[in-house]
Motif scaffolding. Structure first.
Motif, PDB file in Angstrom:
ATOM      1  N   ASP A  26       2.452 -27.297 -50.137  1.00  0.00           N
ATOM      2  CA  ASP A  26       1.778 -27.604 -51.399  1.00  0.00           C
ATOM      3  C   ASP A  26       2.622 -27.183 -52.599  1.00  0.00           C
ATOM      4  OD1 ASP A  26      -0.392 -28.802 -50.200  1.00  0.00           O
ATOM      5  OD2 ASP A  26      -1.778 -27.139 -50.560  1.00  0.00           O
ATOM      6  N   GLY A  27       3.310 -26.041 -52.486  1.00  0.00           N
ATOM      7  CA  GLY A  27       4.196 -25.594 -53.565  1.00  0.00           C
ATOM      8  C   GLY A  27       5.288 -26.607 -53.821  1.00  0.00           C
ATOM      9  N   LEU A  28       5.879 -27.123 -52.742  1.00  0.00           N
ATOM     10  CA  LEU A  28       6.908 -28.155 -52.865  1.00  0.00           C
ATOM     11  C   LEU A  28       6.347 -29.382 -53.582  1.00  0.00           C
ATOM     12  CD1 LEU A  28       9.775 -29.105 -52.181  1.00  0.00           C
ATOM     13  CD2 LEU A  28       8.891 -29.897 -49.980  1.00  0.00           C
ATOM     14  N   GLN A  29       5.129 -29.774 -53.228  1.00  0.00           N
ATOM     15  CA  GLN A  29       4.500 -30.936 -53.867  1.00  0.00           C
ATOM     16  C   GLN A  29       4.256 -30.688 -55.356  1.00  0.00           C
ATOM     17  OE1 GLN A  29       3.962 -34.048 -52.430  1.00  0.00           O
ATOM     18  NE2 GLN A  29       3.721 -34.525 -54.607  1.00  0.00           N
ATOM     19  N   ILE A  30       3.831 -29.479 -55.682  1.00  0.00           N
ATOM     20  CA  ILE A  30       3.588 -29.151 -57.104  1.00  0.00           C
ATOM     21  C   ILE A  30       4.899 -29.245 -57.880  1.00  0.00           C
ATOM     22  CG2 ILE A  30       2.897 -27.315 -58.702  1.00  0.00           C
ATOM     23  CD1 ILE A  30       0.888 -26.423 -56.438  1.00  0.00           C
ATOM     24  N   ASP A  33       5.688 -32.862 -58.317  1.00  0.00           N
ATOM     25  CA  ASP A  33       4.792 -33.455 -59.315  1.00  0.00           C
ATOM     26  C   ASP A  33       5.257 -33.161 -60.739  1.00  0.00           C
ATOM     27  OD1 ASP A  33       3.211 -34.416 -57.242  1.00  0.00           O
ATOM     28  OD2 ASP A  33       1.625 -32.911 -57.506  1.00  0.00           O
ATOM     29  N   HIS A  34       6.019 -32.090 -60.900  1.00  0.00           N
ATOM     30  CA  HIS A  34       6.536 -31.704 -62.220  1.00  0.00           C
ATOM     31  C   HIS A  34       8.036 -31.986 -62.351  1.00  0.00           C
ATOM     32  CE1 HIS A  34       2.665 -29.647 -62.172  1.00  0.00           C
ATOM     33  NE2 HIS A  34       2.729 -29.762 -63.482  1.00  0.00           N
ATOM     34  N   GLN A  35       8.542 -32.887 -61.480  1.00  0.00           N
ATOM     35  CA  GLN A  35       9.947 -33.318 -61.499  1.00  0.00           C
ATOM     36  C   GLN A  35      10.930 -32.154 -61.431  1.00  0.00           C
ATOM     37  OE1 GLN A  35       7.722 -34.841 -64.074  1.00  0.00           O
ATOM     38  NE2 GLN A  35       7.263 -36.144 -62.316  1.00  0.00           N
ATOM     39  N   ILE A  36      10.627 -31.191 -60.554  1.00  0.00           N
ATOM     40  CA  ILE A  36      11.514 -30.057 -60.352  1.00  0.00           C
ATOM     41  C   ILE A  36      11.975 -30.087 -58.897  1.00  0.00           C
ATOM     42  CG2 ILE A  36      11.724 -27.540 -60.366  1.00  0.00           C
ATOM     43  CD1 ILE A  36       9.449 -27.519 -62.482  1.00  0.00           C
ATOM     44  N   ALA A  37      13.283 -30.207 -58.700  1.00  0.00           N
ATOM     45  CA  ALA A  37      13.857 -30.233 -57.348  1.00  0.00           C
ATOM     46  C   ALA A  37      14.092 -28.788 -56.913  1.00  0.00           C
ATOM     47  CB  ALA A  37      15.159 -31.027 -57.345  1.00  0.00           C
ATOM     48  N   PHE A  38      13.075 -28.218 -56.300  1.00  0.00           N
ATOM     49  CA  PHE A  38      13.118 -26.799 -55.950  1.00  0.00           C
ATOM     50  C   PHE A  38      12.391 -26.558 -54.638  1.00  0.00           C
ATOM     51  CE2 PHE A  38      11.658 -22.352 -56.306  1.00  0.00           C
ATOM     52  CZ  PHE A  38      12.855 -21.734 -56.625  1.00  0.00           C
ATOM     53  N   GLU A  39      13.026 -25.786 -53.772  1.00  0.00           N
ATOM     54  CA  GLU A  39      12.437 -25.416 -52.483  1.00  0.00           C
ATOM     55  C   GLU A  39      11.707 -24.078 -52.637  1.00  0.00           C
ATOM     56  OE1 GLU A  39      12.504 -26.894 -49.426  1.00  0.00           O
ATOM     57  OE2 GLU A  39      13.613 -28.632 -50.149  1.00  0.00           O
ATOM     58  N   PRO A  40      10.435 -24.003 -52.246  1.00  0.00           N
ATOM     59  CA  PRO A  40       9.703 -22.740 -52.380  1.00  0.00           C
ATOM     60  C   PRO A  40      10.375 -21.550 -51.692  1.00  0.00           C
ATOM     61  CG  PRO A  40       8.171 -24.519 -51.967  1.00  0.00           C
ATOM     62  CD  PRO A  40       9.555 -25.101 -51.821  1.00  0.00           C
TER      63      PRO A  40
END
Length: 163
Positions: A26-30, A33-40
């Motif tokens: 879900d963190g990855l999806q959030i 959703d905010h156009q941030i390429a980031f792995e939790p």
């Protein structure tokens, strides 16, 4: 409910891992959703270096509570993504010091409002009569006092078991 759900406390580590995986997904999806390429999974290192801008590998491992090899693995990924960089310590040239790159700093700036959103969502999820975060803190403290393995050995011995 499956067998693992039915087994109760014996499968607590499995259930916690499953919960962590659901929350990471879900963190990855959030972030997406905010156009941030980031792995939790990168969060503990990025957050730590944001607040403590120059740390050695060992210091980061201690701060995030991961093993040295796990920390090295994360650091390699983050360096490959150009979110962190390392430089040699001026005093001890064998020691690598890590810091966020400009790209890493910019990403943190983009993520800060998303983190606040996540805090609200996680608070809503965990705000239960048993309060998950408080329970985790209590179990971690008990584990620091005495490991599960040491507890099992003591219980076994008190029941007359031999090794």
């Amino acid at each position: 409910m499956g067998l693992i759900d039915d087994v109760g406390i014996l499968a607590i580590a499995t259930r916690m891992q499953r919960l962590a995986e659901m929350m990471r997904k879900d963190g990855l999806q959030i972030y997406k959703d905010h156009q941030i390429a980031f792995e939790p999974k990168w969060f503990p290192v990025i957050y730590t270096l944001y607040h403590k801008p120059l740390l050695s590998v060992v210091e980061i491992a201690v701060e995030i509570g991961y093993t040295h090899p796990s920390t090295i693995s994360l650091l390699k990924e983050l360096e490959k993504e150009k979110l962190i960089r390392s430089k040699k310590d001026k005093i001890d040239s064998r020691k690598r010091l890590l810091q966020l790159t400009d790209k890493g700093q910019e990403m943190v700036t983009k993520m800060k409002p998303v983190w606040n959103l996540m805090i609200d969502a996680i608070t809503e999820l965990t705000d239960t009569p048993t309060n998950l975060l408080q329970a985790i803190i209590e179990v971690e403290q008990k584990l620091e006092e005495k490991s599960m393995a040491a507890r099992a050995a003591a219980i076994h011995q008190s029941k007359g078991g031999s090794r």
